[in-house]
Every structure is written in C-alpha cells, then in structure tokens.
Motif scaffolding. Sequence first.
Motif, PDB file in Angstrom:
ATOM      1  N   ASP A 215       5.207  16.741  -3.096  1.00  0.00           N
ATOM      2  CA  ASP A 215       4.818  15.348  -3.313  1.00  0.00           C
ATOM      3  C   ASP A 215       4.261  15.258  -4.725  1.00  0.00           C
ATOM      4  OD1 ASP A 215       3.539  12.929  -3.544  1.00  0.00           O
ATOM      5  OD2 ASP A 215       2.690  12.949  -1.523  1.00  0.00           O
ATOM      6  N   GLN A 218       1.652  11.621  -7.672  1.00  0.00           N
ATOM      7  CA  GLN A 218       0.556  11.397  -8.633  1.00  0.00           C
ATOM      8  C   GLN A 218       0.698  12.273  -9.887  1.00  0.00           C
ATOM      9  OE1 GLN A 218      -4.315  10.928  -8.514  1.00  0.00           O
ATOM     10  NE2 GLN A 218      -3.109  10.683  -6.704  1.00  0.00           N
ATOM     11  N   LYS A 244       4.098   6.622  -8.375  1.00  0.00           N
ATOM     12  CA  LYS A 244       3.057   6.139  -9.304  1.00  0.00           C
ATOM     13  C   LYS A 244       3.481   5.989 -10.778  1.00  0.00           C
ATOM     14  CE  LYS A 244      -1.174   6.918  -6.758  1.00  0.00           C
ATOM     15  NZ  LYS A 244      -1.018   7.727  -5.549  1.00  0.00           N
TER      16      LYS A 244
HETATM   17  C1  LIG Z   1      -0.705   7.497  -4.148  1.00  0.00           C
HETATM   18  C2  LIG Z   1      -0.019   8.623  -3.476  1.00  0.00           C
HETATM   19  C3  LIG Z   1       0.895   8.402  -2.428  1.00  0.00           C
HETATM   20  C4  LIG Z   1       1.157   7.019  -1.885  1.00  0.00           C
HETATM   21  O1  LIG Z   1       1.810   6.220  -2.798  1.00  0.00           O
HETATM   22  P1  LIG Z   1       1.943   4.628  -2.492  1.00  0.00           P
HETATM   23  O2  LIG Z   1       2.793   4.144  -3.630  1.00  0.00           O
HETATM   24  O3  LIG Z   1       0.558   4.073  -2.482  1.00  0.00           O
HETATM   25  O4  LIG Z   1       2.596   4.504  -1.183  1.00  0.00           O
HETATM   26  C5  LIG Z   1       1.534   9.488  -1.882  1.00  0.00           C
HETATM   27  N1  LIG Z   1       1.297  10.721  -2.302  1.00  0.00           N
HETATM   28  C6  LIG Z   1       0.440  10.995  -3.311  1.00  0.00           C
HETATM   29  C7  LIG Z   1       0.235  12.406  -3.761  1.00  0.00           C
HETATM   30  C8  LIG Z   1      -0.264   9.945  -3.919  1.00  0.00           C
HETATM   31  O5  LIG Z   1      -1.152  10.203  -4.872  1.00  0.00           O
END
Ligand SMILES: *Cc1c(COP(=O)(O)O)cnc(C)c1O
Length: 393
Positions: A215, A218, A244
């Motif tokens: 993931d 961010q 993001k």
């Molecule tokens: C912010 C974030 C999300 C969620 O993203 P959204 O656009 O708010 O759905 C998922 N994973 C990580 C690591 C994040 O920082």
Amino acid sequence: MNTYNRFPLTLMRGQGCWVWDDHGHRYLDAVAGIATDTLGHSDRALRRSLSRQLRRLQHVSNLYRIPEQEALATWLVQHSCADSVFFCNSGAEANEAAIKLARKHGHLKRSIDRPRILTASASFHGRTLAAVSATGQPRYHQSFEPIVEGFDYFPYNDIHAFESLLVRHEANGPAVAAVLLEPLQGEGGVHPGDAGFFQRLRSICSERNILLILDEVQVGMGRSGQLWGFERLGIEPDAFTLAKGLGGGHAIGALLVNARADVFEPGDHASTFGGNPFACTAGLTVAREIERRGLLRHVEERGQQLQQGLQELVARYPKVLTGVRGWGLLQGLVLDQDCGVTAPQLAKAALEQRLLVVAAGAMVLRMVPPLVISANEVRQLLRRLDATLAGLA
Ligand SMILES: *Cc1c(COP(=O)(O)O)cnc(C)c1O
C-alpha cells in the motif's frame, strides 16, 4: 454529516507551500491536503494542463479508449516493476481492487477455497468495508462489525510473528493469498519498514506464490525521496496501490500489478470515474514534473534538512519530544507519553504560529509538506514548530 473533527480554520486559496484563511492570514502548509498536494497549491504546470484538459474533454467512461489514461499507465509501468494498471478514485478503492485481485489469485493459482490476507497491526488501508477490515486497528472496526472476514494481523516488521502466523494458517495446505503492507506506516504513527524484514518476507512469499502487495498510497509518488517506498526496502512487490500524491490534489487511485499476478479479466472489476481524462492528466502532469524538476533528489535533501532540524528540536525539548521517524518529506515527531500534550493538541497550537501540521495517532506529529518545499520554507517550518513548543512550556 458529522464525521470530521475539524480545525477552526477556513482556507480560501493557496500558492506553493502557503495557504490563506478567510481573514487573509497566511499559513505554512506542512499537511498539503494530507500528502496529496505533491506540487504545492495552484501549481503553474498543473493549472495549465488541467485547464487545457477541461476545455478538451472531462469524462467519457471506460466504455472507450482514453489516451490520457493510457499515457499515465505507460509512465507508471515504465517507472516501476508493474506491467499493468487499474485506475480508480481513492486509496481505499485501490486497496479494494488489490484485495479482490489477491482473492482471485488465491483461488486460481493456489486453489484456496477461502483465501486469507495477512496485514499488520497499526496499519491503515482506508475506510471502505474491506479496506477498513484490512486495517489492523480495532478502533476503526468498532461499531461497524461484522467486519469483512479473511484478514489476520501480525506486528509490523516482526518476521517471527509473521512466520508463526503463516505456519499456523498453512498447516493443512495453502490458505493465504496475500500479504498487504505499507512500506512505511503513515497514519499508524510514521513507522518506516525494516529492509531486512521486507526482504525475508519477499522470499517467503515468492516460495509459496503468496502475493506481496504494498500500500504505497501515502509513501508512493516520490514522498520518500524515491519514487516508490519499496525502493527504500530493496524489494519489488507483486502489486502495489497508489492514490494521495498521484493526482497532486485531484482524486485518483491506482492498482499496479506485475504480469504474473494479473488475474483480472473483462468484467472482474470496474469504476465509472476511474481513469477519467481529467484525473489522468493531473497524474501525468505530476509524474512529468517530478522528473522535469528533479524532485526526488530535492525531497531527499529537504527531507534530510527537515529531519535534522526536528532532531535539534528533540534535543531542545527533551521533556516533550522523544524522537523523529520518517523518510524524505514524510516525517513524524514523537511525543513523550507523559508530556501532558497530545499530537492533535500540538497541531492545534501550531495554528497560532500559522503552521499547518497533522497528527498520526495520539502521540506523533506528522509533517508531509508539498515536495517542492524550499530550504527557506523548511527553516520557517522548524522555526514555527519551535515557537509552538516554546509556547507550551
Ligand atoms: C490515506 C490512506 C489510504 C486511504 O486513502 P483514501 O483516498 O482516503 O481512501 C489508504 N492507505 C494508506 C496507506 C493511506 O495513507
């Protein structure tokens, strides 16, 4: 609806790393739309490409070929280990796609009847039902049970805990489809991944044909000083998600996948707005500007400056601060458990110094400024933070 704890602040316009409120006061923005405004506010290149795109075409749906989507996908594939891209509109949605892909891969390639996905405690993967179930923080599950089944959690960076969880699940044959992890845990308190842990994890997953999905919502798109967080860990994932920073402040998410792991076929997954010309032009502009302006090197240098300055603050306020963690321009200032102030309180106090910062959990203050922040602006950030801390004493 009443879903946010908002700061008492109304922002009206922005330029670069600065924003102005409805009284005309100017703030230094180290939040940047929560790590989204990669090029800062009202960036000239983004303004130009997006206004041109608005005049040309905004949305047509995925019933037709979309050249802007193909161009962004091509850039992403050329600059990563992935071979194909699915576009959506947010981080949670990108992780939903990854979870579906992982389950299908588990069914298809490991013949698992009810595939499970292992994630880390203190992780954050978004607020939709499957993404929040993947999130290893019980407080996000509370009130929304039953959560989606098929997720198990282990302590981040702990290879022994991971191995024992895996062995327990796979005692009677294949059961785990994927491991889903952040390269650095952002919302959970700015915890960087350990390279040794991730490298061991990579080889275990490869041995068993378990997907390693990162993931990068961010950390990805340059925030760490590398384009992708996994470059800092010395591994390549089978798939990873973005959102993001990808659109520079515009809504776009993506799942990137290696050819071997790409089991999606027409009809498996879709998004009405996903990969629309406007969002993809935003993403493509961000991508090209990162390259054109040499922002990765810049992030590395400004990140070092920021981290060093934060370390000096830790030395100056030992009763309040205990340390600094982070990569590039994603830095967390760790508060002492007994200092009598929480990170959200400190973020609120910083408003008086005209500085925007955001908490990551109760005891970590997070700084995620635009990647274009200058050396002088980093000094201002540190000075304003210093004044905020001095004000507490
Ligand atoms: C912010 C974030 C999300 C969620 O993203 P959204 O656009 O708010 O759905 C998922 N994973 C990580 C690591 C994040 O920082």
